[in-house]
Motif scaffolding. Structure first.
Motif, PDB file in Angstrom:
ATOM      1  N   THR A  27       6.289  -1.073  -0.848  1.00 61.00           N
ATOM      2  CA  THR A  27       5.057  -0.378  -0.454  1.00 61.00           C
ATOM      3  C   THR A  27       3.928  -0.553  -1.460  1.00 61.00           C
ATOM      4  OG1 THR A  27       5.891   1.634  -1.474  1.00 61.00           O
ATOM      5  CG2 THR A  27       6.274   1.371   0.898  1.00 61.00           C
ATOM      6  N   THR A  28       4.145  -1.374  -2.483  1.00 62.03           N
ATOM      7  CA  THR A  28       3.113  -1.612  -3.495  1.00 62.03           C
ATOM      8  C   THR A  28       2.443  -2.950  -3.255  1.00 62.03           C
ATOM      9  OG1 THR A  28       4.291  -0.302  -5.148  1.00 62.03           O
ATOM     10  CG2 THR A  28       2.661  -1.863  -5.968  1.00 62.03           C
ATOM     11  N   ASN A  52       2.698  -6.982   3.840  1.00 62.37           N
ATOM     12  CA  ASN A  52       4.033  -6.732   4.374  1.00 62.37           C
ATOM     13  C   ASN A  52       4.152  -7.260   5.802  1.00 62.37           C
ATOM     14  OD1 ASN A  52       6.317  -5.489   5.555  1.00 62.37           O
ATOM     15  ND2 ASN A  52       6.240  -3.871   4.040  1.00 62.37           N
ATOM     16  N   ALA A  55       3.919  -4.896   8.651  1.00 58.56           N
ATOM     17  CA  ALA A  55       2.637  -4.256   8.922  1.00 58.56           C
ATOM     18  C   ALA A  55       1.984  -4.899  10.145  1.00 58.56           C
ATOM     19  CB  ALA A  55       1.724  -4.395   7.713  1.00 58.56           C
ATOM     20  N   THR A  81      -2.199  -3.725   0.567  1.00 57.53           N
ATOM     21  CA  THR A  81      -1.191  -2.679   0.694  1.00 57.53           C
ATOM     22  C   THR A  81       0.152  -3.338   0.389  1.00 57.53           C
ATOM     23  OG1 THR A  81      -1.004  -3.164   3.035  1.00 57.53           O
ATOM     24  CG2 THR A  81      -2.512  -1.394   2.405  1.00 57.53           C
ATOM     25  N   GLY A  82       1.236  -2.731   0.735  1.00 56.18           N
ATOM     26  CA  GLY A  82       2.553  -3.301   0.465  1.00 56.18           C
ATOM     27  C   GLY A  82       2.652  -4.759   0.871  1.00 56.18           C
TER      28      GLY A  82
END
Length: 133
Positions: A27-28, A52, A55, A81-82
């Motif tokens: 999630t980073t 991600n 996502a 985002t992640g």
């Protein structure tokens, strides 16, 4: 190392970045930006960072349109985002035109989206600088 260069007023530069990043938490994301430790100039271009795969979007594409001596200037960076599963290389690229107003130093900055969650700019990532007409 190698993510900065000295520039001269009156010249014009094409700056391309290609590479991969990793994070230790899915999630980073990462933050990539550009600033001038000294000097002044005009910048335009884009920065793309994969995100991600779970996502909705598969990549963040941000316009880069501002650069100065403040690393947090709006328009000088992008934060994802992640990104893909932990410790898996995730692609990024940037294509920029930089026109110096004075002599100085151009610098890329890199960091984690979350200060307490590590992120790494992987070996093999590169910044290519070409003086153009």
């Amino acid at each position: 190392e190698g993510f900065s260069f000295n520039f001269e007023a009156g010249k014009k530069y094409k700056v391309d970045l290609l590479g991969t990043v990793t994070t230790t938490v899915v999630t980073t994301g990462v933050s990539i930006g550009f600033y001038l430790p000294n000097g002044m100039g005009i910048i335009s271009g884009f920065l793309q960072i994969a995100v991600n795969s779970a996502a909705t979007a598969t990549a963040l594409i941000a316009a880069i349109y501002s650069i100065n001596q403040t690393p947090t200037t709006i328009g000088s960076s992008a934060t994802s985002t992640g990104i893909t599963p932990i410790n898996t290389p995730t692609y990024f690229q940037a294509s920029l035109i930089f026109i110096p107003v004075t002599n100085g130093v151009f610098q890329m900055q890199f960091g984690s989206e979350i200060a307490t969650s590590p992120a790494k700019l992987n070996a093999g990532s590169t910044m290519m600088i070409e003086e153009i007409e």
